[in-house]
Scaffold this motif. Structure first.
Motif, PDB file in Angstrom:
ATOM      1  N   SER A 101      34.312 -17.834 -25.355  1.00 55.45           N
ATOM      2  CA  SER A 101      35.584 -17.972 -25.524  1.00 55.45           C
ATOM      3  C   SER A 101      36.637 -17.458 -24.482  1.00 55.45           C
ATOM      4  O   SER A 101      37.689 -17.828 -24.616  1.00 55.45           O
ATOM      5  N   ASP A 195      34.048 -12.405 -30.968  1.00 60.28           N
ATOM      6  CA  ASP A 195      33.680 -13.068 -30.709  1.00 60.28           C
ATOM      7  C   ASP A 195      31.970 -13.722 -30.616  1.00 60.28           C
ATOM      8  O   ASP A 195      32.083 -15.045 -31.392  1.00 60.28           O
ATOM      9  N   ASN A 199      30.323 -17.024 -33.747  1.00 57.69           N
ATOM     10  CA  ASN A 199      30.084 -18.196 -33.885  1.00 57.69           C
ATOM     11  C   ASN A 199      28.634 -17.946 -33.433  1.00 57.69           C
ATOM     12  O   ASN A 199      27.934 -19.099 -32.598  1.00 57.69           O
TER      13      ASN A 199
END
Length: 531
Positions: A101, A195, A199
């Motif tokens: 991201s 992050d 994910n």
């Protein structure tokens, strides 16, 4: 008198030769001694380095289909060697081998930093999927402070953090580092870790030995302005202590960001092998060399004492008989200074070769003997090998030696129990089905809630129609997260020979249920282990 001296000298030489022969014979049998006493739980990890394409991909200009095929081949070959943990480098230089991201795709993946891989190829997702299919752990390996590796050659994207935040940059040698003394840098690294954890279904976040850079002769790491701004009570007289505090705070932030997202994800660090030398600190090891505490500003003992890391894998990259810094000495030292932290010994597989400058690395039994030292030390729960290319290259037949002896049987990773998880329910309704040239084995789950659900399944196999218990290490055929498997694809071909099979369930930490019962099939296995 001359004759007497000559005979005395000959006896000494003969005695020394006997000692050498005895040592070679002893080390041979030592390295083979645990073949039939291998632990059922033992972490066996291998680092896959992506920086500058050290291990994978072989060429950043290859298409993503070929890269994916090569990555799966590597996983298959490691699995065949009975490796159960992969430490995959996903962030070598503030770039990404995953869909980040915040950071651009790595130049060592696509040939140009920021260029998106074709065919929606995501290396980290691929390695998570493929490893979990094989019951293997995935540790996502990040380098926290390195931003650019070799400014003369690196291709830097416009959205790279070194471009967006030039005030963070500290050039050092040909590299650029983010300044650990800036609070914003430390928070950013925590955000990168969060992050990944949010994910991807990784089993651990992993850091190696790179915090502050290794010192370069005649060059200073220029963080003087940050020291003046944020040094507090350390300024101006204790720069080393301030730097250690910066690294400590980074480690704490990473730990906290992992645990608040997924408490079961481990946080591990593989530091340089020497914490401090005894000459500088009575708590240090009887060694001579660069030290984490003094040169890299990494106080590993402080992290372990505060329970900020779940495991430590010290890089013990010296031979057992090394004069000034010995594997055995450091292995014992870390065992005595672990604060009950899970330990995995790090081994320099890449240094073993027939033309090694240090003759001790020419000995095929050096690494097996090191592994035995760790295996016989109750403070260690397994081994990490650097690196994948060296392992698969099979230098001086070392990998074959391990597979035939110390790693002859599969094992479950021996993990730190960082969260409580129930032992999963026993698999039910195990059956086999022949379809064409394939024989399938399948079963059902029997869990009542997510708390007792399975994450993996272990399949045991023994030749013959066995009435007794076959749940033994030597019978562990494979581990998977699938509930239906093709035995033919697991090295079976149909043939009139009876084999007994049983299945157990495993939770995420490989804690095992009772057996499903047994079934008997007819088939012949290609793998000689089971002949």
């Amino acid at each position: 008198m001359v004759i007497k001296l000559y005979l005395t000298k000959m006896r000494i030489i003969f005695s020394l030769e006997n000692i050498k022969v005895f040592y070679l014979i002893f080390t041979f049998f030592l390295s083979m001694s645990d073949v039939h006493a291998q632990p059922k739980y033992e972490t066996r990890g291998v680092w896959i380095a992506t920086l500058k394409n050290i291990d994978w991909p072989h060429n950043s200009k290859e298409n993503s289909v070929k890269q994916k095929q090569d990555l799966i081949r590597i996983i298959n070959e490691l699995d065949a060697l009975n490796i159960n943990t992969v430490i995959f480098q996903v962030r070598p230089a503030a770039d990404a081998f995953y869909s980040s991201s915040f950071e651009p795709w790595s130049e060592w993946l696509t040939g140009k930093q920021g260029k998106v891989p074709t065919n929606l190829f995501d290396p980290l997702q691929t390695i998570v999927d493929e490893c979990h299919k094989r019951g293997m752990q995935v540790h996502a390996w990040l380098n926290p402070f390195r931003l650019v590796s070799n400014v003369e050659r690196s291709d830097i994207a416009e959205n790279h953090i070194s471009i967006l935040k030039p005030e963070w940059n500290v050039p050092y040698g040909k590299d650029i580092y983010a300044n650990p003394g800036l609070p914003e840098v430390r928070q950013y690294i925590g955000k990168i870790v969060a992050d990944i954890v949010q994910n991807y279904d990784v089993d651990a976040i992993h850091m190696d030995d790179y915090f502050y850079p290794y010192p370069r002769k005649g060059e200073e790491f220029n963080d003087s302005v940050a020291f003046q701004l944020y040094g507090g009570d350390f300024y101006p007289n204790d720069l080393p202590a301030w730097r250690r505090q910066n690294v400590n705070q980074t480690v704490k932030i990473i730990h906290d960001n992992i645990k608040k997202n997924k408490p079961y994800v481990q946080f591990g660090i593989a530091p340089f092998g020497i914490w401090r030398n005894q000459a500088d600190d009575p708590r240090g090891s009887a060694t001579r060399g660069l030290a984490n505490y003094d040169q890299l500003y990494a106080d590993v003992l402080f992290w372990m004492e505060n329970k900020w890391v779940d495991y430590v894998s010290p890089q013990l990259y010296w031979p057992i008989e090394s004069k000034y810094t010995s594997f055995r000495v450091l292995n014992d030292w870390w065992a005595q200074n672990s604060f009950s932290t899970t330990l995995y010994s790090g081994h320099a597989f890449y240094r073993v070769e027939k033309d090694a400058k240090n003759a001790l690395w020419k000995n095929i039994y050096e690494i097996p003997n090191q592994i035995n030292i760790s295996r016989n030390n109750k403070s260690f729960s397994g081994v990490f090998l650097y690196n994948t290319s060296s392992v698969l290259r099979n230098n001086i037949n070392l990998s074959d030696t391990l597979k035939q002896n110390l790693f002859k049987y599969k094992s479950f990773p021996d993990l730190p129990l960082i969260v409580e998880m129930k032992i999963p329910s026993v698999p039910q309704n195990m059956s086999s089905l022949k379809q064409g040239n394939e024989l399938f084995l399948f079963w059902d789950d029997n869990f009542q809630s997510q708390q007792d659900s399975s994450f993996y399944y272990a399949i045991y196999l023994q030749k013959g129609d066995i009435k007794g218990d076959i749940i033994q290490t030597k019978n562990l055929a494979f581990v998977t997260n699938q509930k239906i498997v093709s035995l033919e694809r697991k090295r079976f071909v149909l043939f009139p020979q009876k084999y007994t099979l049983a299945v157990t369930s495993l939770n995420r930490f490989y804690k095992e249920s009772e057996s499903s019962g047994r079934i008997v099939i007819k088939g012949k296995i290609k793998n000689k282990l089971w002949e």
